[in-house]
Design a protein around this motif. Sequence first.
Motif, PDB file in Angstrom:
ATOM      1  N   PHE A  61       0.852  -1.188   0.000  1.00 14.44           N
ATOM      2  CA  PHE A  61       0.000   0.000   0.000  1.00 14.44           C
ATOM      3  C   PHE A  61       0.891   1.242   0.000  1.00 14.44           C
ATOM      4  CE2 PHE A  61      -2.483   3.070   2.740  1.00 14.44           C
ATOM      5  CZ  PHE A  61      -3.324   3.480   1.729  1.00 14.44           C
ATOM      6  N   HIS A  62       0.701   2.107  -1.009  1.00 11.93           N
ATOM      7  CA  HIS A  62       1.589   3.255  -1.180  1.00 11.93           C
ATOM      8  C   HIS A  62       1.125   4.531  -0.501  1.00 11.93           C
ATOM      9  CE1 HIS A  62       4.345   1.203  -3.778  1.00 11.93           C
ATOM     10  NE2 HIS A  62       3.356   0.803  -4.551  1.00 11.93           N
ATOM     11  N   ARG A  63       0.015   4.494   0.158  1.00 15.85           N
ATOM     12  CA  ARG A  63      -0.495   5.626   0.947  1.00 15.85           C
ATOM     13  C   ARG A  63      -0.788   6.869   0.118  1.00 15.85           C
ATOM     14  NH1 ARG A  63       3.721   3.328   3.814  1.00 15.85           N
ATOM     15  NH2 ARG A  63       3.077   2.169   5.632  1.00 15.85           N
ATOM     16  N   ARG A  64      -0.918   6.720  -1.209  1.00 12.59           N
ATOM     17  CA  ARG A  64      -1.355   7.853  -2.028  1.00 12.59           C
ATOM     18  C   ARG A  64      -2.845   8.091  -1.802  1.00 12.59           C
ATOM     19  NH1 ARG A  64       1.827   5.091  -6.062  1.00 12.59           N
ATOM     20  NH2 ARG A  64      -0.120   4.138  -6.711  1.00 12.59           N
ATOM     21  N   ALA A  65      -3.540   7.031  -1.492  1.00 12.21           N
ATOM     22  CA  ALA A  65      -4.971   7.101  -1.209  1.00 12.21           C
ATOM     23  C   ALA A  65      -5.169   6.730   0.257  1.00 12.21           C
ATOM     24  CB  ALA A  65      -5.743   6.129  -2.104  1.00 12.21           C
ATOM     25  N   LYS A  66      -6.400   6.836   0.697  1.00  9.58           N
ATOM     26  CA  LYS A  66      -6.709   6.392   2.054  1.00  9.58           C
ATOM     27  C   LYS A  66      -6.752   4.878   2.080  1.00  9.58           C
ATOM     28  CE  LYS A  66      -9.835   8.499   4.359  1.00  9.58           C
ATOM     29  NZ  LYS A  66     -11.114   9.061   4.802  1.00  9.58           N
ATOM     30  N   PHE A  67      -6.460   4.309   3.224  1.00  8.47           N
ATOM     31  CA  PHE A  67      -6.529   2.861   3.381  1.00  8.47           C
ATOM     32  C   PHE A  67      -7.917   2.346   3.020  1.00  8.47           C
ATOM     33  CE2 PHE A  67      -7.833  -0.791   5.879  1.00  8.47           C
ATOM     34  CZ  PHE A  67      -6.882  -1.723   5.513  1.00  8.47           C
ATOM     35  N   SER A  68      -8.961   3.055   3.437  1.00  6.36           N
ATOM     36  CA  SER A  68     -10.333   2.593   3.182  1.00  6.36           C
ATOM     37  C   SER A  68     -10.623   2.506   1.685  1.00  6.36           C
ATOM     38  CB  SER A  68     -11.354   3.495   3.867  1.00  6.36           C
ATOM     39  OG  SER A  68     -11.264   4.815   3.373  1.00  6.36           O
ATOM     40  N   THR A  69     -10.098   3.420   0.895  1.00  4.44           N
ATOM     41  CA  THR A  69     -10.296   3.384  -0.556  1.00  4.44           C
ATOM     42  C   THR A  69      -9.595   2.176  -1.153  1.00  4.44           C
ATOM     43  OG1 THR A  69     -10.427   5.792  -0.605  1.00  4.44           O
ATOM     44  CG2 THR A  69      -9.996   4.686  -2.699  1.00  4.44           C
ATOM     45  N   TRP A  70      -8.358   1.956  -0.747  1.00  4.98           N
ATOM     46  CA  TRP A  70      -7.591   0.813  -1.218  1.00  4.98           C
ATOM     47  C   TRP A  70      -8.288  -0.489  -0.842  1.00  4.98           C
ATOM     48  CZ3 TRP A  70      -4.309  -2.631   1.767  1.00  4.98           C
ATOM     49  CH2 TRP A  70      -3.412  -3.388   0.998  1.00  4.98           C
ATOM     50  N   ALA A  71      -8.708  -0.607   0.409  1.00  7.10           N
ATOM     51  CA  ALA A  71      -9.367  -1.820   0.880  1.00  7.10           C
ATOM     52  C   ALA A  71     -10.715  -2.019   0.189  1.00  7.10           C
ATOM     53  CB  ALA A  71      -9.544  -1.774   2.395  1.00  7.10           C
ATOM     54  N   THR A  72     -11.444  -0.941  -0.083  1.00 12.04           N
ATOM     55  CA  THR A  72     -12.731  -1.047  -0.784  1.00 12.04           C
ATOM     56  C   THR A  72     -12.534  -1.642  -2.169  1.00 12.04           C
ATOM     57  OG1 THR A  72     -13.676   0.806   0.450  1.00 12.04           O
ATOM     58  CG2 THR A  72     -14.730   0.243  -1.648  1.00 12.04           C
ATOM     59  N   ARG A  73     -11.495  -1.238  -2.852  1.00 13.94           N
ATOM     60  CA  ARG A  73     -11.212  -1.808  -4.170  1.00 13.94           C
ATOM     61  C   ARG A  73     -10.942  -3.302  -4.070  1.00 13.94           C
ATOM     62  NH1 ARG A  73      -7.950   2.320  -7.929  1.00 13.94           N
ATOM     63  NH2 ARG A  73      -8.401   0.628  -9.360  1.00 13.94           N
ATOM     64  N   ILE A  74     -10.248  -3.724  -3.033  1.00 11.59           N
ATOM     65  CA  ILE A  74      -9.962  -5.147  -2.851  1.00 11.59           C
ATOM     66  C   ILE A  74     -11.248  -5.903  -2.530  1.00 11.59           C
ATOM     67  CG2 ILE A  74      -8.678  -6.827  -1.462  1.00 11.59           C
ATOM     68  CD1 ILE A  74      -6.464  -4.637  -1.225  1.00 11.59           C
ATOM     69  N   VAL A  75     -12.126  -5.315  -1.725  1.00 17.86           N
ATOM     70  CA  VAL A  75     -13.427  -5.941  -1.434  1.00 17.86           C
ATOM     71  C   VAL A  75     -14.224  -6.096  -2.725  1.00 17.86           C
ATOM     72  CG1 VAL A  75     -15.649  -5.654  -0.259  1.00 17.86           C
ATOM     73  CG2 VAL A  75     -13.526  -5.167   0.975  1.00 17.86           C
ATOM     74  N   ILE A  76     -14.237  -5.060  -3.547  1.00 19.45           N
ATOM     75  CA  ILE A  76     -14.978  -5.118  -4.815  1.00 19.45           C
ATOM     76  C   ILE A  76     -14.399  -6.208  -5.712  1.00 19.45           C
ATOM     77  CG2 ILE A  76     -15.481  -3.878  -6.954  1.00 19.45           C
ATOM     78  CD1 ILE A  76     -15.671  -1.324  -5.212  1.00 19.45           C
ATOM     79  N   ARG A  77     -13.091  -6.288  -5.794  1.00 16.67           N
ATOM     80  CA  ARG A  77     -12.474  -7.343  -6.625  1.00 16.67           C
ATOM     81  C   ARG A  77     -12.827  -8.724  -6.113  1.00 16.67           C
ATOM     82  NH1 ARG A  77      -7.058  -4.391  -6.443  1.00 16.67           N
ATOM     83  NH2 ARG A  77      -7.520  -2.666  -7.801  1.00 16.67           N
ATOM     84  N   GLU A  78     -12.866  -8.883  -4.805  1.00 18.38           N
ATOM     85  CA  GLU A  78     -13.231 -10.185  -4.236  1.00 18.38           C
ATOM     86  C   GLU A  78     -14.694 -10.512  -4.549  1.00 18.38           C
ATOM     87  OE1 GLU A  78     -12.730 -13.838  -2.293  1.00 18.38           O
ATOM     88  OE2 GLU A  78     -11.306 -12.422  -3.168  1.00 18.38           O
TER      89      GLU A  78
END
Length: 172
Positions: A61-78
């Motif tokens: 995680f590169h911290r350019r975005a918020k953790f919640s945004t990054w994690a939301t994308r992973i939830v959507i992919r799952e």
Amino acid sequence: MDERAAIEAVLNGDREAFAVLIEPHLNFWIRMAAAWLGSVQDGEDAVQNALVQCYQHLGQFHRRAKFSTWATRIVIRECCRIGRDRDRGVQFLDRREAAEPGFEGVVALETTLGDVLNSEERELFRLAVAEGRSWADVGRLTGMSSGAAKTKWWRARRRLKAALWEGESLDD
């Protein structure tokens, strides 16, 4: 503990600091995944799988975005993976089963989806998925027929699923 400190703590071996990162968003992710997959149990499974991936790949995680945004994308992919594995489309929960999502979660999700969906499609997403409205309500609120609203959303959903699976890595 703020997000940056929690991430550093997790990376330094503090497993309990991961709860600081996920707790504010957990209910939203479960509601979103349940709406996407058609059942609360499938939604919970998707979120659990996604959070395991988040934990395992937190160093990417590169911290350019918020953790919640990054994690939301992973939830959507799952959710997409589970849906694809079941070889069926998205089904929405009955409005009585869906709870209202938190504001921060909706903002994070809309930010994540902003590069794929146009403003009309984001409005359809908000009304149909986040708020759980019927297609008749969605049509009335957007000034189009319920059939037209549903058709536009299903086309946008197909593009969204394709975009989430084409060339995306966990560190985006």
